[in-house]
Design a protein around this motif. Structure first.
Motif, short mmCIF file in Angstrom:
data_model
loop_
_atom_site.label_atom_id
_atom_site.label_comp_id
_atom_site.label_asym_id
_atom_site.label_seq_id
_atom_site.Cartn_x
_atom_site.Cartn_y
_atom_site.Cartn_z
N HIS A 216 -53.00 21.26 23.51
CA HIS A 216 -53.21 21.61 22.12
C HIS A 216 -52.08 22.52 21.66
N ILE A 217 -51.55 22.27 20.50
CA ILE A 217 -50.41 23.02 20.00
C ILE A 217 -50.85 23.92 18.84
N TYR A 218 -50.56 25.19 18.96
CA TYR A 218 -50.84 26.17 17.92
C TYR A 218 -49.55 26.95 17.68
N LEU A 219 -48.95 26.75 16.52
CA LEU A 219 -47.70 27.42 16.20
C LEU A 219 -47.95 28.60 15.27
N LYS A 220 -47.10 29.58 15.39
CA LYS A 220 -47.12 30.77 14.51
C LYS A 220 -48.50 31.42 14.52
N ASP A 221 -49.04 31.76 13.35
CA ASP A 221 -50.32 32.48 13.27
C ASP A 221 -51.52 31.64 13.69
N ALA A 222 -51.33 30.34 13.83
CA ALA A 222 -52.45 29.46 14.21
C ALA A 222 -52.94 29.74 15.63
N VAL A 223 -52.18 30.46 16.42
CA VAL A 223 -52.65 30.79 17.78
C VAL A 223 -53.95 31.57 17.74
N THR A 224 -54.25 32.20 16.61
CA THR A 224 -55.49 32.97 16.49
C THR A 224 -56.72 32.07 16.34
N LEU A 225 -56.51 30.80 16.04
CA LEU A 225 -57.64 29.90 15.81
C LEU A 225 -58.38 29.54 17.10
N ARG A 226 -57.65 29.28 18.15
CA ARG A 226 -58.27 28.88 19.42
C ARG A 226 -57.52 29.52 20.59
N PRO A 227 -57.62 30.83 20.77
CA PRO A 227 -56.89 31.47 21.86
C PRO A 227 -57.31 30.95 23.24
N ASP A 228 -58.51 30.37 23.32
CA ASP A 228 -58.99 29.83 24.59
C ASP A 228 -58.22 28.58 25.01
N LEU A 229 -57.52 27.94 24.08
CA LEU A 229 -56.78 26.72 24.40
C LEU A 229 -55.28 26.94 24.56
N ILE A 230 -54.83 28.16 24.35
CA ILE A 230 -53.41 28.46 24.45
C ILE A 230 -53.05 28.60 25.92
N GLY B 91 -61.37 34.51 3.89
CA GLY B 91 -60.82 35.15 5.08
C GLY B 91 -60.22 34.19 6.09
N SER B 92 -60.17 32.90 5.77
CA SER B 92 -59.60 31.94 6.73
C SER B 92 -58.07 32.03 6.73
N LEU B 93 -57.47 31.46 7.73
CA LEU B 93 -56.02 31.51 7.90
C LEU B 93 -55.33 30.77 6.76
N PRO B 94 -54.45 31.45 6.03
CA PRO B 94 -53.74 30.78 4.94
C PRO B 94 -52.58 29.93 5.47
N LEU B 95 -52.10 29.02 4.62
CA LEU B 95 -50.96 28.17 4.94
C LEU B 95 -51.11 27.49 6.30
N CYS B 96 -52.28 26.91 6.51
CA CYS B 96 -52.61 26.31 7.81
C CYS B 96 -52.59 24.79 7.72
N ILE B 97 -51.90 24.17 8.68
CA ILE B 97 -51.83 22.72 8.80
C ILE B 97 -52.47 22.35 10.13
N ARG B 98 -53.38 21.40 10.08
CA ARG B 98 -54.02 20.91 11.31
C ARG B 98 -53.75 19.42 11.43
N VAL B 99 -53.46 18.98 12.64
CA VAL B 99 -53.19 17.56 12.90
C VAL B 99 -54.10 17.10 14.02
#
Length: 102
Positions: free
Chosen positions: A86-100, A63-71
């Motif tokens: 912190h940069i969250y592009l595309k669907d990665a914004v769901t990973l840490r909405p508190d940092l957006i 159930g984790s986010l597919p096609l995910c790149i972390r740097v």
């Protein structure tokens, strides 16, 4: 430009990071990313030639986010942690909405 390069460029620009201040970079990808080594994207920036880069796979969690790149850039800075952008592009914004930042 590929997704890894786009993410790295955003991190560098938004945080005004200079390669000379970077100790190392970790890049992780999910198992479904396998077209090329993500470190190649960083190597396109000539001033980053001597920065050590390590690539790795994320653990495969159902159930984790597919096609995910972390740097993760290990940078010498005087900025407080809460001042790092912190940069969250595309669907990665769901990973840490508190940092957006809006």
């Amino acid at each position: 430009m590929n997704s890894t390069e786009e993410l790295i460029m955003e991190l560098i620009e938004q945080n005004a990071i200079e390669a000379a201040n970077v100790a190392s970079v970790f890049i992780s990808v999910t198992a479904d990313i396998n077209a090329e080594f993500p470190a190649k994207a960083l190597r396109r920036f000539s001033s980053w030639k001597y920065v050590p880069v390590m690539c790795m796979k994320e653990i495969n969690v159902k159930g984790s986010l597919p096609l995910c790149i972390r740097v993760m850039i290990h940078v010498n800075t005087d900025k407080a942690q809460q001042d790092i952008i912190h940069i969250y592009l595309k669907d990665a914004v769901t990973l840490r909405p508190d940092l957006i930042k809006e």
